[in-house]
Design an enzyme around this catalytic site. Structure first.
Site, PDB file in Angstrom:
ATOM      1  N   ASN A  15       0.891  -1.199  -0.165  1.00 55.03           N
ATOM      2  CA  ASN A  15       0.059  -0.005   0.128  1.00 55.03           C
ATOM      3  C   ASN A  15       0.957   1.377  -0.016  1.00 55.03           C
ATOM      4  O   ASN A  15       1.785   1.972   0.891  1.00 55.03           O
ATOM      5  CB  ASN A  15      -0.821  -0.100   1.405  1.00 55.03           C
ATOM      6  CG  ASN A  15      -1.665   0.940   1.399  1.00 55.03           C
ATOM      7  OD1 ASN A  15      -1.911   1.964   0.645  1.00 55.03           O
ATOM      8  ND2 ASN A  15      -2.681   1.602   2.573  1.00 55.03           N
ATOM      9  N   LYS A  23       0.165   4.246  -0.605  1.00 52.78           N
ATOM     10  CA  LYS A  23      -0.529   5.399   0.716  1.00 52.78           C
ATOM     11  C   LYS A  23       0.113   7.011  -0.521  1.00 52.78           C
ATOM     12  O   LYS A  23       0.123   6.659  -1.644  1.00 52.78           O
ATOM     13  CB  LYS A  23      -0.165   5.395   1.861  1.00 52.78           C
ATOM     14  CG  LYS A  23      -0.078   4.604   2.498  1.00 52.78           C
ATOM     15  CD  LYS A  23      -0.679   4.104   3.744  1.00 52.78           C
ATOM     16  CE  LYS A  23       0.053   3.370   4.623  1.00 52.78           C
ATOM     17  NZ  LYS A  23       0.059   3.357   6.035  1.00 52.78           N
ATOM     18  N   HIS A  65      -9.483   0.786   5.102  1.00 50.85           N
ATOM     19  CA  HIS A  65      -8.455   0.766   5.754  1.00 50.85           C
ATOM     20  C   HIS A  65      -8.941   2.050   7.089  1.00 50.85           C
ATOM     21  O   HIS A  65      -9.442   3.294   6.621  1.00 50.85           O
ATOM     22  CB  HIS A  65      -8.021   2.156   4.608  1.00 50.85           C
ATOM     23  CG  HIS A  65      -6.363   1.743   5.301  1.00 50.85           C
ATOM     24  ND1 HIS A  65      -5.448   2.688   6.177  1.00 50.85           N
ATOM     25  CD2 HIS A  65      -4.861   1.013   5.119  1.00 50.85           C
ATOM     26  CE1 HIS A  65      -3.703   2.558   6.498  1.00 50.85           C
ATOM     27  NE2 HIS A  65      -3.548   1.721   5.760  1.00 50.85           N
ATOM     28  N   GLU A  87      -7.035   4.457   7.847  1.00 52.85           N
ATOM     29  CA  GLU A  87      -6.573   5.677   7.671  1.00 52.85           C
ATOM     30  C   GLU A  87      -7.579   6.714   7.089  1.00 52.85           C
ATOM     31  O   GLU A  87      -8.276   8.165   7.358  1.00 52.85           O
ATOM     32  CB  GLU A  87      -5.245   6.177   6.622  1.00 52.85           C
ATOM     33  CG  GLU A  87      -3.979   6.051   7.806  1.00 52.85           C
ATOM     34  CD  GLU A  87      -2.622   5.390   6.897  1.00 52.85           C
ATOM     35  OE1 GLU A  87      -2.638   5.110   5.404  1.00 52.85           O
ATOM     36  OE2 GLU A  87      -1.712   4.807   7.713  1.00 52.85           O
ATOM     37  N   GLU A  91      -4.833  -5.315  10.843  1.00 53.43           N
ATOM     38  CA  GLU A  91      -4.561  -3.802  10.721  1.00 53.43           C
ATOM     39  C   GLU A  91      -4.265  -3.251  11.970  1.00 53.43           C
ATOM     40  O   GLU A  91      -5.615  -2.299  12.148  1.00 53.43           O
ATOM     41  CB  GLU A  91      -4.386  -2.377   9.783  1.00 53.43           C
ATOM     42  CG  GLU A  91      -4.245  -3.694   8.206  1.00 53.43           C
ATOM     43  CD  GLU A  91      -3.528  -2.172   7.021  1.00 53.43           C
ATOM     44  OE1 GLU A  91      -1.984  -2.815   6.578  1.00 53.43           O
ATOM     45  OE2 GLU A  91      -4.342  -1.398   7.138  1.00 53.43           O
ATOM     46  N   GLY A 120       2.629   2.458  10.536  1.00 53.87           N
ATOM     47  CA  GLY A 120       3.806   3.685  10.719  1.00 53.87           C
ATOM     48  C   GLY A 120       4.430   4.237  12.094  1.00 53.87           C
ATOM     49  O   GLY A 120       5.183   4.864  11.876  1.00 53.87           O
ATOM     50  N   SER A 151       3.821  -1.974  10.405  1.00 48.18           N
ATOM     51  CA  SER A 151       5.330  -1.903  10.493  1.00 48.18           C
ATOM     52  C   SER A 151       5.953  -3.389  10.227  1.00 48.18           C
ATOM     53  O   SER A 151       6.991  -3.546  11.186  1.00 48.18           O
ATOM     54  CB  SER A 151       5.296  -1.859  11.837  1.00 48.18           C
ATOM     55  OG  SER A 151       4.840   0.025  11.561  1.00 48.18           O
TER      56      SER A 151
HETATM   57  P1  13P Z   1       2.874   0.777   7.494  1.00 48.89           P
HETATM   58  O1  13P Z   1       3.831  -0.631   7.074  1.00 48.89           O
HETATM   59  O2  13P Z   1       3.539   2.210   7.189  1.00 48.89           O
HETATM   60  O3  13P Z   1       3.229   0.722   8.803  1.00 48.89           O
HETATM   61  O4  13P Z   1       1.398   0.485   7.477  1.00 48.89           O
HETATM   62  C1  13P Z   1       0.688  -0.696   7.316  1.00 48.89           C
HETATM   63  C2  13P Z   1      -0.487  -0.092   6.425  1.00 48.89           C
HETATM   64  O5  13P Z   1      -1.074   0.831   7.084  1.00 48.89           O
HETATM   65  C3  13P Z   1      -0.621  -0.980   5.235  1.00 48.89           C
HETATM   66  O6  13P Z   1      -1.568  -0.445   4.745  1.00 48.89           O
END
Ligand code: 13P
Length: 256
Positions: A9, A11, A100, A102, A172, A178, A217
């Protein structure tokens, strides 16, 4: 032998040039990966077509697929700035990430809305990577399983046993995204096992073949231990998917 899915992803990162370069580096190595690992690249929507073309040029079509990070729940209409699942299909995508954290956090997406998106994705014959996960506060209040159950029931409402073949669940934990603080293999496995049990209540035996990815992560160092867990069938990778080397190292960490 288990088939793993390793999804990146990206982002809101990359430029058209870096997206193309990243996709090229990944697909060039895709042929050497263990046979039981498939990759999905989810660039920003604007660059998805370029990534589809890069993959086609490298003839890596069956091992590497492209997904969007989100879509609207309607097929078309007056929804300024949005893109639909049918557009994702039209440009050659096979996957769409839904729910997601976010988007739940910054765009106010609810289980009800995400459920409509899941239906929209499945109606196009695409695969939904449906994300669930608890916040730190919810974990500390021992609400993890309650939260996950609610998200599962809400997001999968009305999805039949036939349709669920095209659903991938991504666990997740919000506190791991992150932060560099991944869940331990035991913490992740515990929730994945719970998700599998919930899926069997909903879909019976089919639950065994539904893929459940871990995200938060995951990196080149911790991937092997996480991916060795019985109910972890792959990863949804953020930061570590932005470098071909770390993304490919994760993909090579599967049990083959
Ligand atoms: P990170 O791997 O940067 O923690 O992000 C995970 C994520 O949100 C994948 O959708």
């Amino acid at each position: 032998m288990k088939t793993y899915l390793i999804a990146g992803n990206w982002k809101m990162n990359t430029t058209i040039a870096s997206a193309q370069a990243l996709a090229s580096s990944v697909v060039e190595s895709a042929h050497d990966l263990p046979q039981n690992v498939h990759l999905v690249l989810c660039p920003p929507s604007l660059y998805a077509r370029t990534v589809v073309e890069t993959i086609a040029t490298n003839n890596a079509g069956s091992r590497v697929r492209v997904g969007l990070q989100n879509c609207h729940h309607e097929e078309k209409g007056a929804y300024t700035g949005d893109v639909s699942a049918s557009m994702a299909k039209d440009i050659g995508c096979s996957y769409v990430i839904t729910g997601h954290s976010e988007r739940r956090q910054f765009s106010g997406e609810t289980d009800g809305l995400i459920n409509k998106k899941n239906h929209a994705v499945l109606a196009q014959g695409l695969t939904a990577i449906y994300c669930v996960g608890e916040t730190l506060q919810e974990r500390q209040a021992e609400e993890t399983f309650t939260v996950i159950k609610k998200q599962m029931l809400g997001g999968l409402d009305g999805i039949t046993v036939e349709q669920v073949e095209n659903v991938v669940i991504a666990y997740e934990p919000v506190w791991a995204i992150g932060t560099g603080l991944a869940a331990t293999a035991e913490q992740a496995q515990e929730v994945h096992e719970f998700i599998r049990a919930e899926l069997s209540l909903l879909y019976g035996d089919k639950a065994k073949s539904i893929r459940i990815l871990y995200g938060g992560s995951m990196n080149a160092e911790n991937a092997q231990t996480l991916l060795a867990q019985p109910d972890i069938d792959g990863g949804l990778i953020g930061g570590a998917s932005l470098k071909a080397d770390s993304f490919l190292t994760i993909a090579r960490s599967v049990v083959s």
